[in-house]
Design a protein around this motif. Structure first.
Motif, PDB file in Angstrom:
ATOM      1  N   ARG A  88     -17.719   8.497  -0.215  1.00 49.70           N
ATOM      2  CA  ARG A  88     -16.857   9.434  -0.974  1.00 49.70           C
ATOM      3  C   ARG A  88     -16.433   8.749  -2.688  1.00 49.70           C
ATOM      4  O   ARG A  88     -15.817   9.560  -3.488  1.00 49.70           O
ATOM      5  N   TRP A  89     -16.732   7.797  -2.856  1.00 53.38           N
ATOM      6  CA  TRP A  89     -16.622   7.022  -3.918  1.00 53.38           C
ATOM      7  C   TRP A  89     -18.100   6.717  -4.574  1.00 53.38           C
ATOM      8  O   TRP A  89     -19.013   6.417  -3.866  1.00 53.38           O
ATOM      9  N   THR A  90     -17.930   6.921  -5.917  1.00 52.02           N
ATOM     10  CA  THR A  90     -19.256   6.076  -6.674  1.00 52.02           C
ATOM     11  C   THR A  90     -18.979   4.865  -7.293  1.00 52.02           C
ATOM     12  O   THR A  90     -17.899   4.817  -7.384  1.00 52.02           O
ATOM     13  N   SER A  91     -19.890   3.771  -7.145  1.00 53.72           N
ATOM     14  CA  SER A  91     -19.618   2.399  -7.524  1.00 53.72           C
ATOM     15  C   SER A  91     -20.311   2.236  -8.805  1.00 53.72           C
ATOM     16  O   SER A  91     -21.421   2.486  -9.116  1.00 53.72           O
ATOM     17  N   GLU A 115      -7.000   6.431   1.834  1.00 50.91           N
ATOM     18  CA  GLU A 115      -6.389   7.549   1.574  1.00 50.91           C
ATOM     19  C   GLU A 115      -6.337   8.069   0.291  1.00 50.91           C
ATOM     20  O   GLU A 115      -5.678   9.179   0.191  1.00 50.91           O
ATOM     21  N   MET A 116      -7.064   7.506  -0.633  1.00 44.53           N
ATOM     22  CA  MET A 116      -7.024   7.994  -2.126  1.00 44.53           C
ATOM     23  C   MET A 116      -7.608   9.144  -2.288  1.00 44.53           C
ATOM     24  O   MET A 116      -9.075   9.435  -2.268  1.00 44.53           O
ATOM     25  N   ASP A 117      -7.077  10.495  -2.612  1.00 46.95           N
ATOM     26  CA  ASP A 117      -7.758  11.680  -2.630  1.00 46.95           C
ATOM     27  C   ASP A 117      -8.067  11.565  -4.360  1.00 46.95           C
ATOM     28  O   ASP A 117      -7.891  10.893  -5.040  1.00 46.95           O
ATOM     29  N   GLY A 118      -8.960  12.726  -4.628  1.00 47.29           N
ATOM     30  CA  GLY A 118      -9.530  12.730  -6.154  1.00 47.29           C
ATOM     31  C   GLY A 118     -10.896  12.506  -6.298  1.00 47.29           C
ATOM     32  O   GLY A 118     -11.503  11.970  -5.378  1.00 47.29           O
ATOM     33  N   ASN A 119     -11.401  12.462  -7.524  1.00 53.60           N
ATOM     34  CA  ASN A 119     -12.624  11.926  -8.011  1.00 53.60           C
ATOM     35  C   ASN A 119     -12.397  10.727  -8.370  1.00 53.60           C
ATOM     36  O   ASN A 119     -12.330  10.602  -9.530  1.00 53.60           O
ATOM     37  N   VAL A 120     -12.795   9.802  -7.322  1.00 53.70           N
ATOM     38  CA  VAL A 120     -12.728   8.220  -7.640  1.00 53.70           C
ATOM     39  C   VAL A 120     -13.859   7.675  -7.892  1.00 53.70           C
ATOM     40  O   VAL A 120     -14.946   7.651  -7.098  1.00 53.70           O
ATOM     41  N   GLY A 164       3.048   6.402  -5.652  1.00 48.38           N
ATOM     42  CA  GLY A 164       2.903   6.538  -7.105  1.00 48.38           C
ATOM     43  C   GLY A 164       1.395   7.110  -7.435  1.00 48.38           C
ATOM     44  O   GLY A 164       1.398   8.123  -8.061  1.00 48.38           O
ATOM     45  N   TYR A 165       0.420   6.711  -6.596  1.00 46.32           N
ATOM     46  CA  TYR A 165      -0.756   7.384  -6.833  1.00 46.32           C
ATOM     47  C   TYR A 165      -0.723   8.928  -6.470  1.00 46.32           C
ATOM     48  O   TYR A 165      -1.239   9.860  -7.597  1.00 46.32           O
ATOM     49  N   ASN A 166      -0.195   9.366  -5.483  1.00 46.53           N
ATOM     50  CA  ASN A 166       0.036  10.889  -5.095  1.00 46.53           C
ATOM     51  C   ASN A 166       0.906  11.451  -6.240  1.00 46.53           C
ATOM     52  O   ASN A 166       0.454  12.633  -6.500  1.00 46.53           O
ATOM     53  N   GLU A 167       1.851  10.974  -6.889  1.00 52.38           N
ATOM     54  CA  GLU A 167       2.599  11.489  -7.795  1.00 52.38           C
ATOM     55  C   GLU A 167       1.742  11.404  -8.901  1.00 52.38           C
ATOM     56  O   GLU A 167       2.038  12.485  -9.894  1.00 52.38           O
ATOM     57  N   MET A 168       0.809  10.535  -9.277  1.00 54.35           N
ATOM     58  CA  MET A 168      -0.117  10.719 -10.491  1.00 54.35           C
ATOM     59  C   MET A 168      -0.939  11.922 -10.428  1.00 54.35           C
ATOM     60  O   MET A 168      -1.230  12.658 -11.432  1.00 54.35           O
ATOM     61  N   LYS A 178       0.657  -1.241  -0.053  1.00 49.69           N
ATOM     62  CA  LYS A 178      -0.076  -0.092   0.015  1.00 49.69           C
ATOM     63  C   LYS A 178       0.846   1.416  -0.112  1.00 49.69           C
ATOM     64  O   LYS A 178       0.506   2.015  -0.671  1.00 49.69           O
ATOM     65  N   GLU A 179       2.014   1.366   0.751  1.00 53.23           N
ATOM     66  CA  GLU A 179       2.767   2.380   0.987  1.00 53.23           C
ATOM     67  C   GLU A 179       3.487   2.943  -0.414  1.00 53.23           C
ATOM     68  O   GLU A 179       3.564   3.886  -0.967  1.00 53.23           O
ATOM     69  N   ALA A 180       3.768   1.695  -1.054  1.00 54.92           N
ATOM     70  CA  ALA A 180       4.455   2.071  -2.628  1.00 54.92           C
ATOM     71  C   ALA A 180       3.491   2.447  -3.474  1.00 54.92           C
ATOM     72  O   ALA A 180       3.620   3.269  -4.332  1.00 54.92           O
ATOM     73  N   PHE A 181       2.165   2.071  -3.323  1.00 53.65           N
ATOM     74  CA  PHE A 181       1.123   2.341  -4.270  1.00 53.65           C
ATOM     75  C   PHE A 181       0.561   3.596  -3.847  1.00 53.65           C
ATOM     76  O   PHE A 181       0.368   4.375  -4.967  1.00 53.65           O
TER      77      PHE A 181
END
Length: 232
Positions: free
Chosen positions: A228-231, A190-195, A168-172, A162-165
């Protein structure tokens, strides 16, 4: 005087026909503005069919073993007629494992974008799949994707790294600032953004008839309890 090398005229030899805005010649995709989630389903590439009689209002994804879609790069015309039936196509998810040589990670990023540029040129609706490897891959693995794009990612197999993921996610998020993120499999809190969370069938069960597999199709089902997420 050296004679011209006829191999250079082969259509898939040099692979330099698409414009690029980066050092490595990774093709730059066009930003897709046609995505509509209404009644949209998803289907694995290896479950697609020629002359598909099922609903084709789907996104074709490649979150499967690489050997199931190598043909998309080495024989790109062979899958065109099949893919063109579907509403949207993700770029192939060629793997970027952290223990791969960096050169292979770069090559797989190139292949991802090249296939997308090839399909866009022929009129398919393409959405970029984003994947990353070790931190050194961040120099190139987000190239070729316009800022503000709708992108697809996957958390499949990432639960134990998860930490490595997340690195990269935050860099994206920093490099691409996606308008929308289609996340295949459960997002991390922890994933920010419109997911958008898209459930996937990683191990589809076969019917009694060996020649057919249960199709994977998940339609919009509403908002998750996580709120916070739509399925999909």
């Amino acid at each position: 005087m050296a004679q011209p090398d006829p191999k250079r005229d082969r259509p898939y030899f040099l692979r330099h026909r698409y414009s690029s805005n980066n050092t490595w010649g990774i093709p730059t995709l066009k930003r897709n503005t046609t995505l509509s989630l209404k009644h949209l389903g998803v289907i694995r590439y290896d479950n697609t069919r020629c002359k598909d009689k099922r609903s084709t209002n789907k996104i074709v994804h490649f979150f499967i073993d690489d050997d199931k879609f190598e043909n998309t790069y080495y024989q790109p015309e062979g899958c065109l007629r099949k893919l063109a039936q579907y509403k949207h196509v993700l770029t192939p998810d060629f793997s970027l494992y952290t223990d791969m040589p960096l050169a292979i990670q770069l090559f797989n990023t190139f292949r991802n974008r090249w296939c997308g540029a090839f399909w866009q040129e022929l009129g398919l609706s393409v959405l970029p799949t984003i994947t990353w490897g070790n931190k050194e891959s961040f120099d190139f693995c987000f190239k070729g994707v316009p800022k503000g794009s709708v992108v697809a990612i996957s958390t499949i197999g990432c639960k134990h790294c998860k930490e490595a993921f997340m690195l990269g996610y935050n860099e994206m998020l920093n490099q691409i600032t996606p308008e929308l993120i289609l996340c295949f499999d459960m997002p991390f809190p922890e994933m920010d953004g419109n997911v958008i969370y898209i459930k996937t069938d990683r191990f589809p069960q076969k019917k009694k008839k060996e020649s057919t597999i249960w199709e994977e199709e998940e339609l919009i089902q509403g908002t998750l309890d996580l709120n916070r997420w739509t399925s999909i």
